[in-house]
Design a protein around this motif. Structure first.
Motif, PDB file in Angstrom:
ATOM      1  N   GLY A 146       0.799  -1.221   0.000  1.00  0.00           N
ATOM      2  CA  GLY A 146       0.000   0.000   0.000  1.00  0.00           C
ATOM      3  C   GLY A 146       0.829   1.267   0.000  1.00  0.00           C
ATOM      4  O   GLY A 146       0.437   2.280  -0.588  1.00  0.00           O
ATOM      5  N   SER A 147       1.989   1.228   0.626  1.00  0.00           N
ATOM      6  CA  SER A 147       2.869   2.403   0.649  1.00  0.00           C
ATOM      7  C   SER A 147       3.340   2.767  -0.755  1.00  0.00           C
ATOM      8  O   SER A 147       3.543   3.944  -1.072  1.00  0.00           O
ATOM      9  CB  SER A 147       4.084   2.140   1.545  1.00  0.00           C
ATOM     10  N   VAL A 148       3.507   1.750  -1.623  1.00  0.00           N
ATOM     11  CA  VAL A 148       3.885   2.017  -3.010  1.00  0.00           C
ATOM     12  C   VAL A 148       2.705   2.623  -3.755  1.00  0.00           C
ATOM     13  O   VAL A 148       2.874   3.518  -4.586  1.00  0.00           O
ATOM     14  CB  VAL A 148       4.370   0.726  -3.700  1.00  0.00           C
ATOM     15  N   GLY A 149       1.487   2.164  -3.445  1.00  0.00           N
ATOM     16  CA  GLY A 149       0.300   2.775  -4.039  1.00  0.00           C
ATOM     17  C   GLY A 149       0.195   4.239  -3.671  1.00  0.00           C
ATOM     18  O   GLY A 149      -0.145   5.088  -4.505  1.00  0.00           O
ATOM     19  N   MET A 150       0.494   4.555  -2.411  1.00  0.00           N
ATOM     20  CA  MET A 150       0.504   5.945  -1.971  1.00  0.00           C
ATOM     21  C   MET A 150       1.526   6.754  -2.764  1.00  0.00           C
ATOM     22  O   MET A 150       1.207   7.813  -3.322  1.00  0.00           O
ATOM     23  CB  MET A 150       0.834   6.015  -0.469  1.00  0.00           C
ATOM     24  N   GLU A 151       2.733   6.237  -2.824  1.00  0.00           N
ATOM     25  CA  GLU A 151       3.790   6.962  -3.526  1.00  0.00           C
ATOM     26  C   GLU A 151       3.475   7.099  -5.017  1.00  0.00           C
ATOM     27  O   GLU A 151       3.783   8.120  -5.632  1.00  0.00           O
ATOM     28  CB  GLU A 151       5.124   6.243  -3.328  1.00  0.00           C
ATOM     29  N   TYR A 152       2.851   6.072  -5.590  1.00  0.00           N
ATOM     30  CA  TYR A 152       2.471   6.107  -7.005  1.00  0.00           C
ATOM     31  C   TYR A 152       1.564   7.312  -7.279  1.00  0.00           C
ATOM     32  O   TYR A 152       1.738   8.025  -8.271  1.00  0.00           O
ATOM     33  CB  TYR A 152       1.759   4.808  -7.366  1.00  0.00           C
TER      34      TYR A 152
ATOM     35  N   ALA B 216      -8.067   9.940  -7.400  1.00  0.00           N
ATOM     36  CA  ALA B 216      -6.988   8.955  -7.300  1.00  0.00           C
ATOM     37  C   ALA B 216      -7.141   8.241  -5.963  1.00  0.00           C
ATOM     38  O   ALA B 216      -7.195   8.882  -4.916  1.00  0.00           O
ATOM     39  CB  ALA B 216      -5.632   9.638  -7.380  1.00  0.00           C
ATOM     40  N   VAL B 217      -7.240   6.926  -6.005  1.00  0.00           N
ATOM     41  CA  VAL B 217      -7.464   6.159  -4.777  1.00  0.00           C
ATOM     42  C   VAL B 217      -6.573   4.931  -4.801  1.00  0.00           C
ATOM     43  O   VAL B 217      -6.344   4.330  -5.843  1.00  0.00           O
ATOM     44  CB  VAL B 217      -8.961   5.778  -4.638  1.00  0.00           C
ATOM     45  N   TYR B 218      -6.046   4.574  -3.638  1.00  0.00           N
ATOM     46  CA  TYR B 218      -5.174   3.403  -3.544  1.00  0.00           C
ATOM     47  C   TYR B 218      -5.548   2.587  -2.311  1.00  0.00           C
ATOM     48  O   TYR B 218      -6.126   3.097  -1.348  1.00  0.00           O
ATOM     49  CB  TYR B 218      -3.696   3.804  -3.485  1.00  0.00           C
ATOM     50  N   SER B 219      -5.215   1.286  -2.366  1.00  0.00           N
ATOM     51  CA  SER B 219      -5.496   0.395  -1.243  1.00  0.00           C
ATOM     52  C   SER B 219      -4.358  -0.607  -1.116  1.00  0.00           C
ATOM     53  O   SER B 219      -3.261  -0.369  -1.632  1.00  0.00           O
ATOM     54  CB  SER B 219      -6.848  -0.303  -1.449  1.00  0.00           C
ATOM     55  N   ALA B 220      -4.616  -1.716  -0.428  1.00  0.00           N
ATOM     56  CA  ALA B 220      -3.586  -2.749  -0.217  1.00  0.00           C
ATOM     57  C   ALA B 220      -4.240  -4.116  -0.227  1.00  0.00           C
ATOM     58  O   ALA B 220      -5.389  -4.275   0.191  1.00  0.00           O
ATOM     59  CB  ALA B 220      -2.853  -2.511   1.097  1.00  0.00           C
TER      60      ALA B 220
ATOM     61  N   SER C 157      -7.922  -9.635   2.011  1.00  0.00           N
ATOM     62  CA  SER C 157      -7.409 -10.914   2.521  1.00  0.00           C
ATOM     63  C   SER C 157      -6.555 -11.670   1.515  1.00  0.00           C
ATOM     64  O   SER C 157      -6.725 -12.868   1.313  1.00  0.00           O
ATOM     65  CB  SER C 157      -8.579 -11.809   2.968  1.00  0.00           C
ATOM     66  N   CYS C 158      -5.640 -10.957   0.913  1.00  0.00           N
ATOM     67  CA  CYS C 158      -4.712 -11.555  -0.030  1.00  0.00           C
ATOM     68  C   CYS C 158      -3.302 -11.452   0.547  1.00  0.00           C
ATOM     69  O   CYS C 158      -3.094 -10.860   1.611  1.00  0.00           O
ATOM     70  CB  CYS C 158      -4.802 -10.837  -1.375  1.00  0.00           C
ATOM     71  N   THR C 159      -2.335 -12.031  -0.149  1.00  0.00           N
ATOM     72  CA  THR C 159      -0.952 -11.913   0.278  1.00  0.00           C
ATOM     73  C   THR C 159      -0.501 -10.457   0.198  1.00  0.00           C
ATOM     74  O   THR C 159      -0.917  -9.720  -0.701  1.00  0.00           O
ATOM     75  CB  THR C 159      -0.045 -12.799  -0.604  1.00  0.00           C
ATOM     76  N   PRO C 160       0.337  -9.979   1.127  1.00  0.00           N
ATOM     77  CA  PRO C 160       0.858  -8.616   1.026  1.00  0.00           C
ATOM     78  C   PRO C 160       1.697  -8.444  -0.236  1.00  0.00           C
ATOM     79  O   PRO C 160       2.259  -9.412  -0.764  1.00  0.00           O
ATOM     80  CB  PRO C 160       1.734  -8.484   2.282  1.00  0.00           C
ATOM     81  N   GLY C 161       1.789  -7.207  -0.723  1.00  0.00           N
ATOM     82  CA  GLY C 161       2.690  -6.933  -1.837  1.00  0.00           C
ATOM     83  C   GLY C 161       2.042  -6.391  -3.089  1.00  0.00           C
ATOM     84  O   GLY C 161       2.715  -6.205  -4.099  1.00  0.00           O
ATOM     85  N   LEU C 162       0.726  -6.098  -3.038  1.00  0.00           N
ATOM     86  CA  LEU C 162       0.039  -5.491  -4.172  1.00  0.00           C
ATOM     87  C   LEU C 162      -0.790  -4.316  -3.673  1.00  0.00           C
ATOM     88  O   LEU C 162      -1.343  -4.360  -2.575  1.00  0.00           O
ATOM     89  CB  LEU C 162      -0.867  -6.501  -4.880  1.00  0.00           C
ATOM     90  N   SER C 163      -0.878  -3.275  -4.482  1.00  0.00           N
ATOM     91  CA  SER C 163      -1.649  -2.089  -4.107  1.00  0.00           C
ATOM     92  C   SER C 163      -2.632  -1.735  -5.214  1.00  0.00           C
ATOM     93  O   SER C 163      -2.254  -1.133  -6.218  1.00  0.00           O
ATOM     94  CB  SER C 163      -0.718  -0.906  -3.835  1.00  0.00           C
ATOM     95  N   PRO C 164      -3.905  -2.125  -5.071  1.00  0.00           N
ATOM     96  CA  PRO C 164      -4.912  -1.758  -6.078  1.00  0.00           C
ATOM     97  C   PRO C 164      -5.121  -0.247  -6.113  1.00  0.00           C
ATOM     98  O   PRO C 164      -5.297   0.386  -5.072  1.00  0.00           O
ATOM     99  CB  PRO C 164      -6.176  -2.462  -5.587  1.00  0.00           C
TER     100      PRO C 164
END
Length: 507
Positions: free
Chosen positions: A166-172, A287-291, A297-304
């Protein structure tokens, strides 16, 4: 009882198991005798047993009983034809201790994230890897985007998962929308509003901070006043559901205010997506981001993420170069767009398989039902916690069901409670952050972790630990209160259903 014995118990006999799986009875007898079902049968077992024995259980048990061992060549045999001391020619670099395969303990995850992962998602993640430009993978990407649009309730074409947490989604979002010298209003009422400020500064922007007390929602009037004082602001950023406190802000109103002043809004939906309503189109979010590891309830490491056409046009019109190659929206348009894919980076294929399955589970449950489930178990957990005499940090009307911040009673060592819950009950809850460190516990009810058995375990374990520490709690009161809350909700639902059926009969 191992998995093979459980199958016999489920179907009544070895002969019936053999019939169901179309096997010779001797094969099933060998399963029982050896104490495990071979890993290659994992998916079939889950399907035939209707999920009573999961694929993950089969895989874990099979690996524990008969671990796969790989060796390039026998001990003492050198690839170079000459005898070398020891079986490992690189032994001076080898770890000092013997390392075995890692098998994490079974935990009940009720903290701020990650959550427990549904067995279907775990199984899907273990499927064979394929290339990220494989036509089959490209087809899956399109399905994944459509499932994300459903979760976000949007028709935005540019809706996809960024490779990173999610932090990468924020930075994106910030790196694409904020140019050096831009003034950006950031609403801070917790840890993650503070991280937004950090992103603005690193992009060369000038943050204008709207401050609210931790545990309270963003004040719309403060945002209105800040925009009037700074008419040159074109970006507003805020956290919809602040993970550090469990408070919900009024995203719709805040975005309306931003648009009224000709500003775009960046919205953090890391903890809200899938657990509370996030209506991107209806609320006109830009612009909206999540995790992936929270309510999805998925594995960490992706930011929709999801971006409106306004945002895409805004980024395309920038005169300067985006200050990150990896997160340049213009480059990723060619990879996640609907036309022919162009290579950008090696996508985490198996994690994307998992997200596809996690979103499919939400689609099968229905988004309304998913939101209602989080609310239902929150009400029961809250009834139990309050029966212990515990108080919530956030006022009731602003509480999010999936993240419950509870004040630690005076005289109780909150860290000791968390440590005991983890060591004795395998239960993880979260600690407070920043100024709330040592003052609150954070109980997560997210995604697959949001279940009645977890609610009851949490209340029972917490009551037991607090009682041992001398806190005046009557063991059993919390569980009774939660059961009472469940019963009241069931009765109310039954009454509403009867009313609907009566109205339908009259019509």
């Amino acid at each position: 009882m191992n998995c093979a014995e459980r199958l016999v118990a489920i179907f009544g006999s070895q002969a019936e198991v053999a019939r169901r799986f179309r096997l010779d009875r001797a094969v099933v007898n060998n399963w029982v005798k050896s104490g495990y079902v071979p890993a290659r049968w994992a998916m079939e077992v889950e399907h035939v047993s209707g999920g009573q024995v999961t694929a993950v259980e089969i895989l874990n048990e099979a690996n524990a009983r008969k671990p796969i061992r790989l060796k390039s060549r026998p001990d003492g045999e050198s690839f170079f034809g000459s005898a070398l001391s020891g079986s490992d020619t690189m032994n001076k670099y080898a770890p000092a201790k013997r390392i075995s395969s890692f098998h994490p303990p079974q935990r009940t995850l009720m903290g701020p994230g990650p959550t427990e992962i549904h067995p279907r998602v775990l199984t899907t993640m273990s499927q064979p890897a394929i290339g990220y430009l494989d036509p089959v993978f490209v087809e899956m990407m399109e399905e994944l985007k459509s499932l994300l649009r459903y979760a976000y309730q949007t028709r935005n074409p540019l809706t996809f998962p960024v490779s990173g947490p999610g932090s990468v989604g924020m930075e994106y979002c910030f790196v694409n929308l904020v140019s050096p010298g831009d003034k950006v209003i950031v609403c801070r009422n917790g840890v993650f509003g503070g991280r937004m400020i950090e992103n603005v500064e690193r992009c060369g922007g000038i943050p204008v901070i709207v401050e609210d007390k931790w545990g309270e929602p963003v004040d719309p009037q403060k945002l209105e006043d800040a925009l009037r004082k700074n008419p040159d602001v074109r970006i507003v950023a805020f956290v919809h559901a602040e993970t550090s406190t469990g408070v919900l802000s009024d995203a719709r109103t805040l975005v309306e205010i931003a648009h009224r002043h000709n500003a775009l809004a960046i919205v953090d939906a890391v903890t809200s997506l899938g657990g509370s309503p996030v209506l991107v189109d209806e609320w006109n979010l830009d612009a909206v981001y999540s995790a992936s590891q929270k309510c999805l309830s998925c594995t960490p490491g992706l930011s929709p993420v999801s971006f409106s056409e306004r945002v895409v046009d805004y980024v395309k019109a920038r005169k300067d170069k985006i200050h990150s190659w990896f997160m340049d929206m213009n480059l990723l348009l060619g990879y996640w767009g609907e036309t022919t894919r162009t290579y950008h980076h090696t996508a985490p294929t198996n994690s994307l398989f998992a997200l596809h399955e996690a979103l499919l589970l939400i689609r099968e449950e229905g988004l309304d039902n998913c939101w209602a489930r989080h609310q239902r178990h929150h009400i029961a957990l809250k009834a139990g916690l309050e029966a212990m005499g515990l108080k919530f940090l956030v006022k009731e009307q602003y509480q999010i069901p999936q993240m419950n911040a509870v004040l630690c009673p005076e005289g109780v060592n909150e860290a000791e409670v968390r440590k005991t819950l983890l060591s004795e009950f395998g239960l993880e809850i979260g600690a407070g952050l920043g100024p709330l460190a040592g003052k609150i516990w954070r109980f997560g009810l997210m995604g697959y972790s949001c279940r009645p058995d977890n609610v009851m375990l949490c209340l029972s374990a917490l009551g037991s630990v607090l009682d041992d520490l001398g806190y005046p709690v009557h063991v059993g009161d919390a569980e009774a209160a939660a059961h009472g809350a469940y019963a009241a909700m069931h009765a109310e639902a039954a009454k509403a259903k009867k009313k609907r059926e009566a109205a339908k009969a009259v019509a």
